[in-house]
Design an enzyme around this catalytic site. Structure first.
Site, PDB file in Angstrom:
ATOM      1  N   GLU A  30       1.353   0.019  -4.893  1.00 52.47           N
ATOM      2  CA  GLU A  30       0.520   1.189  -5.166  1.00 52.47           C
ATOM      3  C   GLU A  30       1.428   2.389  -5.003  1.00 52.47           C
ATOM      4  O   GLU A  30       2.020   2.580  -3.939  1.00 52.47           O
ATOM      5  CB  GLU A  30      -0.651   1.292  -4.193  1.00 52.47           C
TER       6      GLU A  30
ATOM      7  N   ASP B  32       0.818  -1.202   0.000  1.00 52.02           N
ATOM      8  CA  ASP B  32       0.000   0.000   0.000  1.00 52.02           C
ATOM      9  C   ASP B  32       0.860   1.263   0.000  1.00 52.02           C
ATOM     10  O   ASP B  32       1.813   1.382   0.782  1.00 52.02           O
ATOM     11  CB  ASP B  32      -0.896  -0.020   1.246  1.00 52.02           C
TER      12      ASP B  32
END
Length: 460
Positions: A178, A143
């Site tokens: 990401e 993330d």
């Protein structure tokens, strides 16, 4: 997949029971939203406070192991969304007994983590390796890696990938990031792929007309941006932009270095009412976009429920410990969404159990179109396995070539060593100047005569 809402029970065991259905559709990998222990009963998982502990309301560690093993027996990989860039606010006592774990550099979620410190790097390295060895995962989606800053151009992440690659886990390990910067460097140095929000954002603006918030970057020419994404993968590659210079050229990367999605938890849930794309644009457009996503050479990712055309909202929800915390969440959420132009009238309370329950996509009575959508998904994934995957394995031999046929229609060619993919795609107006493809193996409508239609041909 969000474990808490994927089934009525919201447990690892209940999710395990549904895995054979996904395998029968042709799904090859499941990416699980974060399951690290977080405060409260329900939440998205990005506010985890115990990085290596599976969230207790979902079930036991052995339940999660059984989920992973069951998926693998059915030919599906399991990747975990791992959050290493911040801790959640509820139940996080780390700042109290280890303040040096943090630094004063702000992030959107509080003080930054001191990745410049070797002991902090060791903590997260051991956490990642522990998930791989103790649960036999097939990889991670990491993330918001743009917030993992070690002062050495992310040496920590590059070293982590190198260490994982050096070990023999008995199976391939897939590493996805990401990264809002659109930079290729991690994919050039050990990572496999990156979430490609450029595709989603350009498609969303082109099909909905919404230009608020981060969609404003794509407001000027969304269909031109789609053409660029189909040609090179990304849209922003370092060209000047009124807001900021973002990205760097990435067209040299393999097509599988881009994880494309028409919707994700982020894009659906960060709306006031959690509407899915199908709700916003209707079935004719949504079905064509679905087909294009799966049959393009990029890695396609579906959000739970998308495979059968569910229109259930996915809302933001969390479970703060007391009323003061709940009110703070309500105010913060309202201010954020109001600031980017959303209408908050009737917005569900993000701290309520009702918001959580309303976000479960698989209601007992499926919509009338659900089986037709499942058949479409099954057909598309079978075609991808039979036609797209062999071409990908043969190797990319050039960029995509896009011909515009009017303002909202495209003819695209992707070349490979073993052949090519050709696609004729109408996303709001027919390709009136195009000739139909010679021998399409997939067809949904007539792109030369209908506003929403697609033809795809695979040539050896």
């Amino acid at each position: 997949m969000h474990i808490g809402t994927f089934t009525a029970e919201g447990t690892f065991a209940a999710a395990t029971a549904r895995l054979p259905e996904l395998a029968a559709l042709g799904i090859t990998a499941v990416e699980i939203m974060p399951v690290g222990q977080f405060g409260g009963h329900h939440g998205w998982g990005y506010d985890g406070v115990l990085v290596r502990a599976a969230h207790a309301p979902y079930g036991s560690p052995d339940d999660l192991r059984r989920l992973i093993a069951t998926a693998q027996r059915h030919g599906m990989m399991v990747l975990l969304d791992l959050v290493m860039n911040h801790f959640g606010p509820f139940g996080n006592f780390l700042p109290g007994y280890a303040p040096d774990f943090f630094n004063q550099r702000p992030t959107p979620w509080g003080d930054g983590i001191a990745f410049e410190r070797p002991e902090v790097q060791s903590f997260f390295r051991e956490a990642a390796l522990g998930w791989l060895t103790e649960y036999r995962l097939d990889g991670f989606r990491l993330d918001a890696v743009h917030q993992i800053r070690d002062g050495q151009e992310q040496k920590f992440l590059r070293d982590l990938a190198r260490e994982i690659r050096a070990q023999d886990f008995g199976r391939p390990i897939h590493l996805i990031t990401e990264d809002e910067r659109n930079l290729p460097h991690l994919r050039e140095q050990g990572f496999d792929a990156e979430w490609n929000d450029d595709w989603h954002n350009a498609l969303h603006v082109a099909q909905t007309g919404e230009t608020q918030g981060y969609y404003s970057r794509f407001a000027r020419d969304p269909f031109g941006d789609l053409a660029l994404a189909m040609t090179r993968g990304q849209v922003d590659e370092g060209a000047p932009h009124p807001e900021e210079v973002r990205g760097a050229p990435a067209g040299h990367l393999p097509w599988t270095a881009f994880v494309n999605a028409n919707q994700t938890h982020d894009q659906i849930g960060n709306r006031a009412h959690g509407e899915r794309l199908l709700t916003l644009i209707g079935e004719p457009s949504a079905r064509v976009c679905h087909a294009a996503l799966v049959l393009m050479p990029f890695l396609p990712m579906l959000y739970m429920g998308e495979e059968e055309g569910r229109d259930t909202p996915f809302l933001f929800f969390c479970d703060p410990p007391d009323e003061d915390a709940r009110e703070a969440v309500r105010k913060g959420r309202s201010a954020e969404l109001r600031g980017i132009g959303y209408d908050l009238e009737g917005m569900p309370d993000p701290t309520s159990a009702e918001a959580f329950e309303a976000s479960k996509p698989y209601a007992p009575d499926p919509p009338a179109h659900a089986e037709a959508w499942r058949e479409l998904t099954r057909e598309l994934l079978a075609l991808r396995a039979a036609q797209v995957v062999p071409l990908l394995r043969s190797g990319k031999t050039g960029l995509g070539e896009v011909t515009r046929h009017g303002p909202k229609a495209f003819e695209i060619r992707w070349p490979f060593a073993a052949g090519e993919i050709r696609m004729l795609l109408a996303l709001g107006a027919p390709a009136i100047s195009a000739a139909p493809l010679a021998a399409p193996q997939f067809r949904l409508g007539d792109p030369t005569a209908e506003a929403f239609a697609i033809e795809v041909e695979f040539r050896a």
